[in-house]
Design a protein around this motif. Structure first.
Motif, PDB file in Angstrom:
ATOM      1  N   SER A 208       9.352  40.813  39.146  1.00 54.16           N
ATOM      2  CA  SER A 208       9.077  40.194  37.847  1.00 54.16           C
ATOM      3  C   SER A 208       7.598  39.894  37.736  1.00 54.16           C
ATOM      4  CB  SER A 208       9.890  38.904  37.654  1.00 54.16           C
ATOM      5  OG  SER A 208       9.425  37.886  38.516  1.00 54.16           O
ATOM      6  N   ARG A 209       7.128  39.782  36.505  1.00 58.45           N
ATOM      7  CA  ARG A 209       5.757  39.350  36.274  1.00 58.45           C
ATOM      8  C   ARG A 209       5.705  38.607  34.949  1.00 58.45           C
ATOM      9  NH1 ARG A 209       1.425  43.753  36.128  1.00 58.45           N
ATOM     10  NH2 ARG A 209       0.292  42.292  34.787  1.00 58.45           N
ATOM     11  N   ARG A 210       4.821  37.625  34.906  1.00 57.45           N
ATOM     12  CA  ARG A 210       4.661  36.804  33.698  1.00 57.45           C
ATOM     13  C   ARG A 210       3.190  36.705  33.369  1.00 57.45           C
ATOM     14  NH1 ARG A 210       4.520  30.931  32.858  1.00 57.45           N
ATOM     15  NH2 ARG A 210       5.007  30.584  35.067  1.00 57.45           N
TER      16      ARG A 210
ATOM     17  N   LEU B 266      -4.864  36.456  33.824  1.00 53.95           N
ATOM     18  CA  LEU B 266      -4.029  35.765  34.809  1.00 53.95           C
ATOM     19  C   LEU B 266      -2.574  36.197  34.671  1.00 53.95           C
ATOM     20  CD1 LEU B 266      -5.457  32.174  34.241  1.00 53.95           C
ATOM     21  CD2 LEU B 266      -5.892  33.589  36.256  1.00 53.95           C
ATOM     22  N   TRP B 267      -1.926  36.378  35.811  1.00 55.28           N
ATOM     23  CA  TRP B 267      -0.501  36.684  35.765  1.00 55.28           C
ATOM     24  C   TRP B 267       0.192  36.191  37.025  1.00 55.28           C
ATOM     25  CZ3 TRP B 267      -3.979  40.004  37.771  1.00 55.28           C
ATOM     26  CH2 TRP B 267      -3.611  40.883  38.780  1.00 55.28           C
ATOM     27  N   ILE B 268       1.486  35.942  36.884  1.00 48.42           N
ATOM     28  CA  ILE B 268       2.328  35.500  37.996  1.00 48.42           C
ATOM     29  C   ILE B 268       3.270  36.642  38.335  1.00 48.42           C
ATOM     30  CG2 ILE B 268       4.180  33.913  38.676  1.00 48.42           C
ATOM     31  CD1 ILE B 268       2.823  31.817  36.842  1.00 48.42           C
ATOM     32  N   VAL B 269       3.337  36.967  39.613  1.00 52.23           N
ATOM     33  CA  VAL B 269       4.163  38.104  40.035  1.00 52.23           C
ATOM     34  C   VAL B 269       5.059  37.666  41.182  1.00 52.23           C
ATOM     35  CG1 VAL B 269       2.449  38.964  41.688  1.00 52.23           C
ATOM     36  CG2 VAL B 269       4.102  40.544  40.712  1.00 52.23           C
ATOM     37  N   ARG B 270       6.278  38.214  41.197  1.00 56.11           N
ATOM     38  CA  ARG B 270       7.200  37.988  42.304  1.00 56.11           C
ATOM     39  C   ARG B 270       7.483  39.316  42.985  1.00 56.11           C
ATOM     40  NH1 ARG B 270       9.455  32.897  42.562  1.00 56.11           N
ATOM     41  NH2 ARG B 270      11.093  33.659  43.943  1.00 56.11           N
TER      42      ARG B 270
ATOM     43  N   GLU C  53       6.039  34.770  45.678  1.00 58.98           N
ATOM     44  CA  GLU C  53       5.438  34.590  44.362  1.00 58.98           C
ATOM     45  C   GLU C  53       3.940  34.364  44.513  1.00 58.98           C
ATOM     46  OE1 GLU C  53       5.805  31.389  40.674  1.00 58.98           O
ATOM     47  OE2 GLU C  53       7.562  31.819  41.918  1.00 58.98           O
ATOM     48  N   PHE C  54       3.160  34.970  43.598  1.00 64.46           N
ATOM     49  CA  PHE C  54       1.711  34.852  43.643  1.00 64.46           C
ATOM     50  C   PHE C  54       1.170  34.596  42.236  1.00 64.46           C
ATOM     51  CE2 PHE C  54       2.970  37.648  47.113  1.00 64.46           C
ATOM     52  CZ  PHE C  54       2.274  37.137  48.190  1.00 64.46           C
ATOM     53  N   PHE C  55       0.091  33.825  42.159  1.00 63.91           N
ATOM     54  CA  PHE C  55      -0.623  33.545  40.911  1.00 63.91           C
ATOM     55  C   PHE C  55      -1.959  34.270  41.028  1.00 63.91           C
ATOM     56  CE2 PHE C  55      -2.430  29.842  38.131  1.00 63.91           C
ATOM     57  CZ  PHE C  55      -2.418  30.665  37.020  1.00 63.91           C
ATOM     58  N   LEU C  56      -2.138  35.330  40.248  1.00 65.78           N
ATOM     59  CA  LEU C  56      -3.257  36.250  40.447  1.00 65.78           C
ATOM     60  C   LEU C  56      -4.230  36.243  39.271  1.00 65.78           C
ATOM     61  CD1 LEU C  56      -1.198  39.272  41.838  1.00 65.78           C
ATOM     62  CD2 LEU C  56      -2.307  37.439  43.132  1.00 65.78           C
ATOM     63  N   GLU C  57      -5.483  36.499  39.609  1.00 65.78           N
ATOM     64  CA  GLU C  57      -6.534  36.588  38.590  1.00 65.78           C
ATOM     65  C   GLU C  57      -7.178  37.962  38.634  1.00 65.78           C
ATOM     66  OE1 GLU C  57     -10.587  34.283  37.080  1.00 65.78           O
ATOM     67  OE2 GLU C  57      -9.582  33.644  38.927  1.00 65.78           O
TER      68      GLU C  57
END
Length: 239
Positions: free
Chosen positions: A17-19, A25-29, A71-75
């Motif tokens: 998943s990704r948000r 910026l995005w959050i990925v699992r 889960e990661f919070f990426l830039e």
């Protein structure tokens, strides 16, 4: 299939998943083919194969150790070696993960300090999310939490506070936790009703009103290099 990748060092990870938080910026699992064990606050290295070698970067894990996915919070870093390619990986796509998590940026419980001050900018909140989720899980299981934790997160605009809703909710549900988001470009968010200013502008306020002193507090700082230096200086002046 890892092909020529060294399977003793890497395992495959599938994007589940990704948000999108903002254009950068995005959050990925990720679901690792082989489970990666880690402590809250540690990082895992993500890689993608290139023409001549693997491009790799280390990212703090957001998820708690007992969650089934990472889960990661990426830039997105324009012109960066990895994130422009990583940003393009769709749900169902594959990356590579180093099998060994590393890092000593963990919850410090050996000093006996009852207070923990966690300071971050934007994606620097990632290790704190892992720590808070882990503690909250133990508390939900009946383990008492006697320490107090304040998490102060700075950003330019509200959209960069990717975990604001989660952290605000956890703070309402747990009396040991306080979450303070603050914005520095308030003119871009005129409806913002929270703290205003850079992180270093509000840290001392919350230290003082909460009774967080040098003798009873462990401080953690993660994020923008300029903020790190400014907050380090502030903390040194506080003892």
């Amino acid at each position: 299939m890892l092909n020529s990748i060294d399977e003793s060092k890497f395992t495959a990870g599938q994007v589940t998943s990704r948000r999108e938080i903002s254009p950068e910026l995005w959050i990925v699992r990720l679901k690792a083919a082989d489970r990666i064990s880690f402590r809250p606050g540690q990082y895992v290295t993500i890689g993608l194969t290139g023409p001549s070698r693997m491009a790799e970067r280390a990212y703090s894990v957001v998820s708690a150790p007992d969650e089934p996915e990472l889960e990661f919070f990426l830039e997105l870093v324009p012109g960066g070696e990895l994130t422009p390619q990583l940003y393009k990986v769709p749900v169902g796509g594959e990356v590579f993960l180093r099998r060994s998590a590393k890092g000593r940026f963990n919850y410090e419980d050996k000093s006996g300090h009852p207070n923990h001050l966690m300071i971050a900018t934007v994606t620097g909140i990632a290790p704190y999310i892992s720590i808070v989720r882990s503690i909250a899980g133990r508390v939900a299981g009946g383990q008492p939490m006697r320490d107090r934790v304040i998490v102060i997160q700075g950003a330019s605009i509200a959209h960069e506070l990717g975990y604001c809703d989660e952290m605000s909710s956890r703070a309402r549900e747990n009396d040991w936790l306080r979450y303070v988001p603050t914005l520095s470009r308030i003119w871009l968010d005129p409806n913002w009703t929270g703290e205003r200013g850079r992180v270093e502008d509000v840290v001392r306020k919350y230290m003082d009103e909460s009774g967080f002193t040098a003798g009873n507090t462990t401080a953690y700082v993660c994020g923008n290099p300029d903020m790190l230096e400014n907050v380090k200086g502030l903390l040194k002046r506080a003892g």
